[in-house]
Design a protein around this motif. Structure first.
Motif, PDB file in Angstrom:
ATOM      1  N   SER A  98       0.833  -1.206   0.000  1.00 56.44           N
ATOM      2  CA  SER A  98       0.000   0.000   0.000  1.00 56.44           C
ATOM      3  C   SER A  98       0.868   1.256   0.000  1.00 56.44           C
ATOM      4  CB  SER A  98      -0.952   0.009   1.193  1.00 56.44           C
ATOM      5  OG  SER A  98      -0.252   0.190   2.400  1.00 56.44           O
ATOM      6  N   ASP A  99       2.011   1.219   0.687  1.00 52.83           N
ATOM      7  CA  ASP A  99       2.928   2.367   0.705  1.00 52.83           C
ATOM      8  C   ASP A  99       3.504   2.646  -0.684  1.00 52.83           C
ATOM      9  OD1 ASP A  99       2.520   2.683   3.405  1.00 52.83           O
ATOM     10  OD2 ASP A  99       4.389   1.698   4.000  1.00 52.83           O
ATOM     11  N   ASP A 101       1.981   2.249  -3.484  1.00 52.74           N
ATOM     12  CA  ASP A 101       0.889   2.427  -4.457  1.00 52.74           C
ATOM     13  C   ASP A 101       0.782   1.247  -5.407  1.00 52.74           C
ATOM     14  OD1 ASP A 101       0.113   4.914  -3.419  1.00 52.74           O
ATOM     15  OD2 ASP A 101       1.614   5.956  -4.631  1.00 52.74           O
ATOM     16  N   LYS A 102       0.994   0.048  -4.887  1.00 52.94           N
ATOM     17  CA  LYS A 102       0.920  -1.172  -5.700  1.00 52.94           C
ATOM     18  C   LYS A 102      -0.457  -1.812  -5.657  1.00 52.94           C
ATOM     19  CE  LYS A 102       5.381  -1.369  -6.642  1.00 52.94           C
ATOM     20  NZ  LYS A 102       5.929  -1.118  -7.923  1.00 52.94           N
ATOM     21  N   SER A 104      -4.303  -1.851  -6.392  1.00 49.54           N
ATOM     22  CA  SER A 104      -5.339  -1.231  -7.222  1.00 49.54           C
ATOM     23  C   SER A 104      -6.608  -1.078  -6.393  1.00 49.54           C
ATOM     24  CB  SER A 104      -5.616  -2.112  -8.443  1.00 49.54           C
ATOM     25  OG  SER A 104      -6.245  -3.320  -8.034  1.00 49.54           O
ATOM     26  N   ASP A 105      -7.552  -0.325  -6.936  1.00 50.83           N
ATOM     27  CA  ASP A 105      -8.853  -0.187  -6.256  1.00 50.83           C
ATOM     28  C   ASP A 105      -9.512  -1.558  -6.097  1.00 50.83           C
ATOM     29  OD1 ASP A 105      -8.481   2.540  -6.107  1.00 50.83           O
ATOM     30  OD2 ASP A 105      -9.723   2.990  -7.863  1.00 50.83           O
TER      31      ASP A 105
END
Length: 120
Positions: A98-99, A101-102, A104-105
């Motif tokens: 999560s840090d 930005d790996k 996805s929604d």
């Protein structure tokens, strides 16, 4: 049981479809990996010796089948990764992704649903 990255390519071929002859394994893995016939034979031999793969005589050839399930392999590799990098804990792994930005929604939604299901 420790399976190398190269051995795992052979295992993936066997998990997709087995039993397979060495020739069938070679046709699946040689070109994509740029391996020779000798390389594949060595990998098969190692897997048989490790008891990850069974070899059954079929006339003048052998048929190879996995003895190690993909599920058990993935479980062992996953736990090894968690143990080596995250003290055996899953939350730091998820935070790492999560840090960076790996996630996805879709990943976030799936994780939320999983946490909700586990919490019940």
């Amino acid at each position: 049981m420790k399976i190398s990255a190269a051995e795992s390519v052979v295992m993936e071929a066997l998990w997709r479809n087995s039993p397979l002859t060495s020739e069938a394994i070679m046709s699946e893995v040689c070109a994509p990996q740029d391996w020779t016939e000798g390389t594949v034979k060595v990998l098969i031999s190692r897997l048989v010796k490790k008891k990850a793969v069974a070899a059954k005589a079929d006339g003048r050839r052998y048929l190879y089948s996995p003895l190690l399930s993909r599920r058990d392999y993935v479980q062992g590799e996953s736990q090894g990764l968690l143990d080596r990098l995250f003290d055996g804990r899953l939350a730091p792994l998820v935070m790492h992704f999560s840090d960076g930005d790996k996630l996805s929604d879709e990943d976030v939604a799936a994780l939320k649903a999983l946490v909700e299901r586990i919490g019940k």
